[in-house]
Scaffold this motif. Structure first.
Motif, PDB file in Angstrom:
ATOM      1  N   LEU A 220       0.831  -1.198   0.000  1.00  0.00           N
ATOM      2  CA  LEU A 220       0.000   0.000   0.000  1.00  0.00           C
ATOM      3  C   LEU A 220       0.872   1.256   0.000  1.00  0.00           C
ATOM      4  CD1 LEU A 220      -2.805   1.120   0.119  1.00  0.00           C
ATOM      5  CD2 LEU A 220      -2.721   0.980   2.585  1.00  0.00           C
ATOM      6  N   PHE A 227       1.651   6.559  -6.612  1.00  0.00           N
ATOM      7  CA  PHE A 227       0.492   7.363  -6.987  1.00  0.00           C
ATOM      8  C   PHE A 227       0.825   8.850  -6.911  1.00  0.00           C
ATOM      9  CE2 PHE A 227      -3.130   9.896  -5.631  1.00  0.00           C
ATOM     10  CZ  PHE A 227      -4.030   9.646  -6.647  1.00  0.00           C
ATOM     11  N   LEU A 228       1.561   9.230  -5.871  1.00  0.00           N
ATOM     12  CA  LEU A 228       1.913  10.632  -5.689  1.00  0.00           C
ATOM     13  C   LEU A 228       2.968  11.080  -6.695  1.00  0.00           C
ATOM     14  CD1 LEU A 228       2.089  10.773  -1.812  1.00  0.00           C
ATOM     15  CD2 LEU A 228       0.380  11.815  -3.266  1.00  0.00           C
ATOM     16  N   ARG A 247      -6.303   8.132 -13.465  1.00  0.00           N
ATOM     17  CA  ARG A 247      -7.065   9.231 -12.864  1.00  0.00           C
ATOM     18  C   ARG A 247      -7.030  10.468 -13.765  1.00  0.00           C
ATOM     19  NH1 ARG A 247      -4.851  13.767  -9.642  1.00  0.00           N
ATOM     20  NH2 ARG A 247      -2.828  13.273 -10.476  1.00  0.00           N
ATOM     21  N   MET A 250      -9.623  10.100 -16.241  1.00  0.00           N
ATOM     22  CA  MET A 250     -10.782   9.520 -15.585  1.00  0.00           C
ATOM     23  C   MET A 250     -12.089   9.902 -16.271  1.00  0.00           C
ATOM     24  SD  MET A 250     -11.673   9.816 -11.606  1.00  0.00           S
ATOM     25  CE  MET A 250     -11.888  11.573 -11.686  1.00  0.00           C
ATOM     26  N   LEU A 257      -9.530   2.938 -14.760  1.00  0.00           N
ATOM     27  CA  LEU A 257      -9.302   3.056 -13.331  1.00  0.00           C
ATOM     28  C   LEU A 257      -9.590   1.757 -12.598  1.00  0.00           C
ATOM     29  CD1 LEU A 257      -8.408   5.499 -11.780  1.00  0.00           C
ATOM     30  CD2 LEU A 257     -10.783   6.087 -11.415  1.00  0.00           C
ATOM     31  N   CYS A 261      -7.109  -0.534  -9.507  1.00  0.00           N
ATOM     32  CA  CYS A 261      -7.758  -0.396  -8.198  1.00  0.00           C
ATOM     33  C   CYS A 261      -8.196  -1.759  -7.673  1.00  0.00           C
ATOM     34  CB  CYS A 261      -8.983   0.501  -8.297  1.00  0.00           C
ATOM     35  SG  CYS A 261      -8.608   2.246  -8.396  1.00  0.00           S
ATOM     36  N   ILE A 268      -4.494  -6.381  -1.122  1.00  0.00           N
ATOM     37  CA  ILE A 268      -4.403  -5.935   0.270  1.00  0.00           C
ATOM     38  C   ILE A 268      -5.388  -6.706   1.146  1.00  0.00           C
ATOM     39  CG2 ILE A 268      -4.839  -3.969   1.772  1.00  0.00           C
ATOM     40  CD1 ILE A 268      -3.633  -2.271  -0.524  1.00  0.00           C
ATOM     41  N   PHE A 269      -6.618  -6.875   0.631  1.00  0.00           N
ATOM     42  CA  PHE A 269      -7.602  -7.669   1.376  1.00  0.00           C
ATOM     43  C   PHE A 269      -7.095  -9.084   1.619  1.00  0.00           C
ATOM     44  CE2 PHE A 269     -11.066  -4.716  -0.090  1.00  0.00           C
ATOM     45  CZ  PHE A 269     -11.387  -4.308   1.180  1.00  0.00           C
TER      46      PHE A 269
ATOM     47  N   LEU B 141     -13.697  -2.772   5.550  1.00  0.00           N
ATOM     48  CA  LEU B 141     -13.490  -2.210   4.213  1.00  0.00           C
ATOM     49  C   LEU B 141     -12.823  -0.845   4.306  1.00  0.00           C
ATOM     50  CD1 LEU B 141     -16.683  -2.886   2.092  1.00  0.00           C
ATOM     51  CD2 LEU B 141     -14.339  -3.080   1.333  1.00  0.00           C
ATOM     52  N   THR B 144      -9.055  -0.976   5.154  1.00  0.00           N
ATOM     53  CA  THR B 144      -8.098  -1.509   4.181  1.00  0.00           C
ATOM     54  C   THR B 144      -8.147  -0.806   2.835  1.00  0.00           C
ATOM     55  OG1 THR B 144      -9.703  -3.285   4.048  1.00  0.00           O
ATOM     56  CG2 THR B 144      -7.579  -3.834   4.958  1.00  0.00           C
ATOM     57  N   LEU B 145      -9.276  -0.175   2.494  1.00  0.00           N
ATOM     58  CA  LEU B 145      -9.357   0.438   1.171  1.00  0.00           C
ATOM     59  C   LEU B 145      -8.488   1.702   1.124  1.00  0.00           C
ATOM     60  CD1 LEU B 145     -11.032  -0.525  -1.230  1.00  0.00           C
ATOM     61  CD2 LEU B 145     -12.593   1.348  -0.776  1.00  0.00           C
ATOM     62  N   PRO B 146      -7.521   1.755   0.186  1.00  0.00           N
ATOM     63  CA  PRO B 146      -6.658   2.930   0.136  1.00  0.00           C
ATOM     64  C   PRO B 146      -7.416   4.187  -0.308  1.00  0.00           C
ATOM     65  CG  PRO B 146      -5.896   1.212  -1.379  1.00  0.00           C
ATOM     66  CD  PRO B 146      -7.149   0.738  -0.783  1.00  0.00           C
ATOM     67  N   PHE B 148      -6.521   6.464  -2.355  1.00  0.00           N
ATOM     68  CA  PHE B 148      -6.470   6.803  -3.772  1.00  0.00           C
ATOM     69  C   PHE B 148      -7.257   5.809  -4.620  1.00  0.00           C
ATOM     70  CE2 PHE B 148      -2.659   4.595  -2.512  1.00  0.00           C
ATOM     71  CZ  PHE B 148      -2.549   3.576  -3.422  1.00  0.00           C
ATOM     72  N   VAL B 149      -7.858   4.803  -3.989  1.00  0.00           N
ATOM     73  CA  VAL B 149      -8.851   3.984  -4.679  1.00  0.00           C
ATOM     74  C   VAL B 149     -10.242   4.543  -4.394  1.00  0.00           C
ATOM     75  CG1 VAL B 149      -9.918   1.709  -4.755  1.00  0.00           C
ATOM     76  CG2 VAL B 149      -7.439   1.908  -4.681  1.00  0.00           C
ATOM     77  N   PRO B 152     -11.122   8.211  -6.456  1.00  0.00           N
ATOM     78  CA  PRO B 152     -11.649   8.158  -7.819  1.00  0.00           C
ATOM     79  C   PRO B 152     -13.003   7.467  -7.908  1.00  0.00           C
ATOM     80  CG  PRO B 152      -9.673   6.813  -7.625  1.00  0.00           C
ATOM     81  CD  PRO B 152      -9.788   7.598  -6.374  1.00  0.00           C
ATOM     82  N   LEU B 153     -13.210   6.429  -7.088  1.00  0.00           N
ATOM     83  CA  LEU B 153     -14.504   5.739  -7.124  1.00  0.00           C
ATOM     84  C   LEU B 153     -15.632   6.690  -6.731  1.00  0.00           C
ATOM     85  CD1 LEU B 153     -13.766   2.198  -5.631  1.00  0.00           C
ATOM     86  CD2 LEU B 153     -14.117   2.856  -7.996  1.00  0.00           C
ATOM     87  N   PHE B 258      -1.499  13.817   2.011  1.00  0.00           N
ATOM     88  CA  PHE B 258      -0.813  13.946   0.717  1.00  0.00           C
ATOM     89  C   PHE B 258      -1.700  13.485  -0.429  1.00  0.00           C
ATOM     90  CE2 PHE B 258       2.535  13.238   3.816  1.00  0.00           C
ATOM     91  CZ  PHE B 258       3.351  14.319   3.549  1.00  0.00           C
ATOM     92  N   VAL B 259      -2.260  12.275  -0.261  1.00  0.00           N
ATOM     93  CA  VAL B 259      -3.017  11.678  -1.357  1.00  0.00           C
ATOM     94  C   VAL B 259      -4.238  12.528  -1.689  1.00  0.00           C
ATOM     95  CG1 VAL B 259      -4.434   9.726  -1.995  1.00  0.00           C
ATOM     96  CG2 VAL B 259      -2.231   9.346  -0.918  1.00  0.00           C
ATOM     97  N   THR B 262      -3.309  15.868  -3.237  1.00  0.00           N
ATOM     98  CA  THR B 262      -2.819  15.722  -4.610  1.00  0.00           C
ATOM     99  C   THR B 262      -3.961  15.361  -5.539  1.00  0.00           C
ATOM    100  OG1 THR B 262      -0.791  14.877  -3.667  1.00  0.00           O
ATOM    101  CG2 THR B 262      -1.056  14.617  -6.013  1.00  0.00           C
ATOM    102  N   PHE B 263      -4.807  14.428  -5.100  1.00  0.00           N
ATOM    103  CA  PHE B 263      -5.886  13.977  -5.971  1.00  0.00           C
ATOM    104  C   PHE B 263      -6.845  15.112  -6.292  1.00  0.00           C
ATOM    105  CE2 PHE B 263      -9.931  12.239  -7.044  1.00  0.00           C
ATOM    106  CZ  PHE B 263      -9.613  11.213  -7.905  1.00  0.00           C
TER     107      PHE B 263
END
Lengths: 286, 319
Positions: A220, A227-228, A247, A250, A257, A261, A268-269, B141, B144-146, B148-149, B152-153, B258-259, B262-263
């Protein structure tokens, strides 16, 4: 079977899949950014190559021609990019976690069994490093070393050992007073032998479980840096910088995307599920 | 008195870690190839010119002297000048970008605390029943979900698909100077997702622990009303580890936006740091890292001072 076991098995199956994908994927489907013309005519510059690539077939929808998941903005096969990204992400994660394990175990053991004047400073240093926000340190290291795969590995290795060291030192401290260890010590076993033969084997299962969870964190972190834009750099793919390029496009091509993702989150999961499942087996407390 | 001594020790260690951060950031510049003089004099400058500039800026002196100077200047808020662009004062850059980071982090942690503690209490009360299961899955969820995912979603589904585009997304892209704060809605939601999940899980675990204790059974036997039992009796006790976590999470939000910045292209500390790294603008990187590090340490100190106020047990045990 308990619910946690199902998660463990599902996660493990996915991990086997992703490792195979990373290992064999790039060989089966290649990224064709540089057409063969470059080998024929050395006068063709990189700019020409990219222009040609863009003019060829960018953003093909999934299922057209050979590209199973379509092509990206430089007409590269998305499946091939994903496979190479998997390779980079997993490689960075595994190398970093390997370094973290070695350093962490060493520091953890030294913090308990080391020379007396060294124990306290090591433990304080570990605590300090643990409390300090990882990303700040990683950013400083990247600022010094530069951008690319190796700097990312360096930055993440420096930030990821303290959690292992803390785990090892608390576990070793409790194992130290177990009867069989005391008995071995009474029988005259030297400290090094004691640690390697009697204490560390007891820890191996727990360490495996923890490093799975830590590996998820490392992957991660690598994706975050990429990503940055301060991690793995194009044209090297990583799930992180793939998400970043996706992105940018996008609004016109949101499908791009989805894949990085999906792969990143699923990995990670899975690592977390497997790590949690293994910990339930190995941790005497839970 | 012992409590006072413990707090003073904490304060001392806080200052010490701040000094440590300043040393690390200073050394980072030392180790990195090239220095301010090489950057400022440009690529085509002769060695002589670079050397002259270096002497003018005092960069030829040994590093311990320059480190002491660096600390002295930083303590007064003077971080030097940016190496690029109009060579702006770094202090000015920080002052311009800090409010955004502080604002979104404060909003995010407030939302996260509010929702997290509520949901966590709820889940703890209905332990192992349907609401608890549901909350647990969602919070797993969320952990664990980053970011930067998630970002955008959310932008894709909420802003682009659901026609909320104008409200949440385009405003910041087209006219960011808009007086309304719609454009901050999604960034704050994304930023607060992970802390919310963390606080929920922690509150739940703490509530489950507390509800098994004897004073709860006593309160039930006395006939304390349900709502009062859960809020005044149980939550009051369960909230202490949560407060600590909120403090550290807030620290991580300040250092870790940061993320999101930036995003969503927000002018904050995080995006400034990333830009500075990409340019190789060392003074700005140093100042940003030191400032965020200082904020982090400060927040941990605040928690250290807050805990004895909230928890009489800590107060008693150390007096």
């Amino acid at each position: 079977m308990k619910k946690r076991d199902w998660f463990l098995i599902g996660g493990a199956i996915y991990l086997v899949f992703i490792v195979a994908f990373a290992a064999f994927g790039p060989a089966i489907r290649q990224v064709q950014l540089y057409p063969l013309a470059k080998q024929v005519d050395p006068a063709i510059t990189q700019f020409d190559v990219v222009r040609e690539a863009v003019s060829k077939k960018p953003f093909q929808p999934p299922g057209t021609g050979e590209a199973f998941l379509g092509t990206d903005e430089l007409s590269r096969d998305v499946v091939a990019r994903l496979a190479q990204g998997a390779r980079v992400s997993l490689l960075v994660g595994l190398v970093v976690q390997g370094i973290a394990l070695v350093v962490g175990v060493l520091m953890g053991v030294l913090g308990v069994f080391g020379p007396k004047w060294l124990r306290q400073p090591i433990m304080r240093f570990t605590d300090g490093m643990f409390a300090f926000p990882d990303i700040l340190l990683a950013i400083l290291i990247v600022a010094v070393v530069g951008l690319g795969i190796l700097p990312v590995i360096a930055a993440l290795a420096v930030t990821s050992w303290p959690s292992i060291a803390r785990l090892v030192s608390t576990q070793v401290a409790t194992l130290k007073d177990r009867e069989y260890v005391v008995a071995a010590k009474a029988a005259g076993a030297p400290t090094g032998y004691l640690v390697i033969k009697h204490i560390l084997p007891q820890l191996s299962g727990l360490l495996l479980a923890y490093s799975m969870i830590e590996l998820a964190g490392t992957i991660l972190a690598e994706s975050t840096l990429s990503f940055l834009g301060i991690g793995v750099q194009e044209p090297d793919p990583s799930w992180g910088n793939m998400i970043n390029t996706a992105r940018i496009n996008m609004n016109s091509h949101p499908v791009m995307l989805i894949w990085p993702c999906l792969f990143l989150s699923a990995t990670i999961f899975a690592l977390n599920f497997v790590g949690d499942g293994l910990r339930a087996y190995f941790d005497p407390k839970s | 008195m012992q409590l006072a001594r413990a707090l003073v020790t904490r304060l001392f260690f806080g200052v010490l870690s701040l000094l440590f951060i300043s040393f690390v950031t200073f050394m980072a510049d030392e180790i990195a190839p090239g220095d301010a003089a090489t950057v400022l004099s440009g690529e085509k400058a002769s060695l002589e010119t670079v050397e002259r500039l270096r002497r003018q800026m005092g960069l030829d002196r040994p590093w311990p002297i320059r480190y002491v100077e660096f600390v002295g200047h930083s303590a007064r808020g003077d971080f030097g000048k940016s190496l690029y662009g109009i060579k702006e004062d770094v202090g000015v850059i920080l002052a311009r970008n800090l409010p955004m980071t502080l604002f979104i982090a404060t909003c995010a942690i407030s939302i996260a605390s509010l929702i997290g503690i509520t949901l966590g209490t709820f889940a703890g009360v209905y332990q192992n029943k349907l609401p608890d299961r549901f909350i647990l899955v969602v919070s797993t969820l969320g952990v664990t979900l980053p970011n930067f995912v998630l970002a955008p979603l959310l932008v894709f589904f909420l802003a682009n698909k659901q026609g909320l585009f104008d409200l949440f997304y385009q405003t910041w892209e087209v006219n960011r100077k808009d007086p309304d704060f719609y454009y901050l809605f999604l960034p704050i939601v994304v930023l607060s997702a992970r802390p919310t999940a963390l606080i929920t899980r922690l509150t739940r675990a703490s509530m489950v622990d507390t509800l098994q204790q004897e004073f709860i059974r006593t309160a039930v036997a006395k006939g304390v009303p349900r709502f009062r039992l859960y809020t005044v009796h149980a939550l009051r006790n369960a909230i202490l580890p949560v407060v600590t976590a909120i403090g550290t999470t807030f620290g991580f939000l300040l250092t870790g936006s940061f993320v999101v910045e930036t995003f969503f292209r927000l002018p904050g500390l995080g995006s400034t740091t990333i830009d500075a790294i990409k340019k190789g603008d060392m003074p700005v990187v140093q100042a940003c890292v030191m400032l965020t590090g200082a904020l982090f340490i400060f927040l941990n100190l605040v928690v250290d001072f807050l805990l004895p106020i909230l928890d009489p047990r800590i107060r008693e045990s150390q007096v």
